[in-house]
Motif scaffolding. Structure first.
Motif, PDB file in Angstrom:
ATOM      1  N   ARG A  99       0.855  -1.176   0.000  1.00  0.00           N
ATOM      2  CA  ARG A  99       0.000   0.000   0.000  1.00  0.00           C
ATOM      3  C   ARG A  99       0.894   1.230   0.000  1.00  0.00           C
ATOM      4  N   ILE A 100       0.587   2.165  -0.893  1.00  0.00           N
ATOM      5  CA  ILE A 100       1.403   3.361  -0.988  1.00  0.00           C
ATOM      6  C   ILE A 100       1.289   4.162   0.301  1.00  0.00           C
ATOM      7  N   ARG A 101       2.398   4.419   0.921  1.00  0.00           N
ATOM      8  CA  ARG A 101       2.557   5.225   2.130  1.00  0.00           C
ATOM      9  C   ARG A 101       1.941   4.618   3.391  1.00  0.00           C
ATOM     10  N   ALA A 102       0.631   4.480   3.480  1.00  0.00           N
ATOM     11  CA  ALA A 102      -0.008   4.024   4.716  1.00  0.00           C
ATOM     12  C   ALA A 102       0.020   2.504   4.822  1.00  0.00           C
ATOM     13  N   ILE A 103      -0.026   1.993   6.064  1.00  0.00           N
ATOM     14  CA  ILE A 103       0.054   0.544   6.217  1.00  0.00           C
ATOM     15  C   ILE A 103      -1.237  -0.124   5.741  1.00  0.00           C
ATOM     16  N   PRO A 104      -1.112  -1.294   5.140  1.00  0.00           N
ATOM     17  CA  PRO A 104      -2.292  -2.041   4.722  1.00  0.00           C
ATOM     18  C   PRO A 104      -2.900  -2.758   5.918  1.00  0.00           C
ATOM     19  N   THR A 105      -4.147  -2.494   6.196  1.00  0.00           N
ATOM     20  CA  THR A 105      -4.800  -3.073   7.360  1.00  0.00           C
ATOM     21  C   THR A 105      -6.036  -3.895   7.015  1.00  0.00           C
ATOM     22  N   HIS A 106      -6.581  -3.671   5.834  1.00  0.00           N
ATOM     23  CA  HIS A 106      -7.757  -4.401   5.384  1.00  0.00           C
ATOM     24  C   HIS A 106      -7.575  -4.754   3.914  1.00  0.00           C
ATOM     25  N   GLU A 107      -8.253  -5.808   3.511  1.00  0.00           N
ATOM     26  CA  GLU A 107      -8.171  -6.237   2.121  1.00  0.00           C
ATOM     27  C   GLU A 107      -8.500  -5.083   1.180  1.00  0.00           C
ATOM     28  N   GLU A 108      -9.413  -4.229   1.586  1.00  0.00           N
ATOM     29  CA  GLU A 108      -9.921  -3.173   0.705  1.00  0.00           C
ATOM     30  C   GLU A 108      -8.941  -2.030   0.507  1.00  0.00           C
ATOM     31  N   ASN A 109      -7.975  -1.852   1.403  1.00  0.00           N
ATOM     32  CA  ASN A 109      -7.087  -0.699   1.251  1.00  0.00           C
ATOM     33  C   ASN A 109      -5.693  -1.044   0.734  1.00  0.00           C
ATOM     34  N   CYS A 110      -5.542  -2.239   0.181  1.00  0.00           N
ATOM     35  CA  CYS A 110      -4.269  -2.639  -0.405  1.00  0.00           C
ATOM     36  C   CYS A 110      -4.244  -2.290  -1.886  1.00  0.00           C
ATOM     37  N   ASP A 111      -3.077  -1.867  -2.344  1.00  0.00           N
ATOM     38  CA  ASP A 111      -2.938  -1.479  -3.743  1.00  0.00           C
ATOM     39  C   ASP A 111      -2.490  -2.632  -4.639  1.00  0.00           C
ATOM     40  N   TYR A 112      -1.641  -3.489  -4.115  1.00  0.00           N
ATOM     41  CA  TYR A 112      -1.110  -4.599  -4.907  1.00  0.00           C
ATOM     42  C   TYR A 112      -1.057  -5.864  -4.056  1.00  0.00           C
ATOM     43  N   TRP A 113      -1.200  -7.013  -4.752  1.00  0.00           N
ATOM     44  CA  TRP A 113      -1.195  -8.313  -4.090  1.00  0.00           C
ATOM     45  C   TRP A 113      -0.248  -9.270  -4.803  1.00  0.00           C
ATOM     46  N   GLY A 114       0.311 -10.189  -4.022  1.00  0.00           N
ATOM     47  CA  GLY A 114       1.004 -11.315  -4.603  1.00  0.00           C
ATOM     48  C   GLY A 114       0.015 -12.418  -4.925  1.00  0.00           C
ATOM     49  N   GLN A 115       0.539 -13.526  -5.435  1.00  0.00           N
ATOM     50  CA  GLN A 115      -0.323 -14.631  -5.872  1.00  0.00           C
ATOM     51  C   GLN A 115      -0.657 -15.588  -4.726  1.00  0.00           C
ATOM     52  N   GLY A 116       0.068 -15.466  -3.611  1.00  0.00           N
ATOM     53  CA  GLY A 116      -0.205 -16.303  -2.448  1.00  0.00           C
ATOM     54  C   GLY A 116       0.680 -17.530  -2.370  1.00  0.00           C
TER      55      GLY A 116
END
Length: 123
Positions: A99-116
């Motif tokens: 997540r750009i700048r702020a920490i990612p805390t919920h699925e909805e506020n993440c900018d990018y994901w890996g494949q898992g």
């Protein structure tokens, strides 16, 4: 665009340890706070841990506090999740997120994901 690739998952017995890695490429890694989430089939993706851009602050879900440690190496564009004292209920697909700048805390506020990467803890 940030490309994230997780590795390090596998099968481990309860009480064991695993170290997940997430390698980033694309944009400047140090501009992004990073997080780890996990998901069990049929359930919502849940927050596990997060780390600020500099690595100076970390945050954990209550369920993993004291057992998991998130860290990052900005020179290697990589974030890690050290998982100790694993329990069967830790079994899930683990995803890293940026997540750009702020920490990612919920699925909805993440900018990018890996494949898992799958983590399975046997009892």
């Amino acid at each position: 665009q940030v490309h994230l690739v997780e590795s390090g998952g596998g099968l481990v017995q309860a009480g064991g340890s695993l170290r997940l890695s997430c390698a980033a490429s694309g944009r400047t890694f140090s501009n992004y706070a990073m997080g780890w989430f996990r998901q069990v089939s049929g359930k919502k993706r849940e927050f596990v841990a997060a780390i600020t851009r500099s690595g100076g602050s970390t945050y954990y879900a209550d369920s993993v506090k004291g057992r998991f440690t998130i860290s990052r190496d900005n020179a290697k564009d990589t974030v890690y999740l050290q998982m100790n004292s694993l329990k069967p209920e830790d079994t899930a697909v683990y995803y890293c997120a940026a997540r750009i700048r702020a920490i990612p805390t919920h699925e909805e506020n993440c900018d990018y994901w890996g494949q898992g990467t799958q983590v399975t803890v046997s009892s």
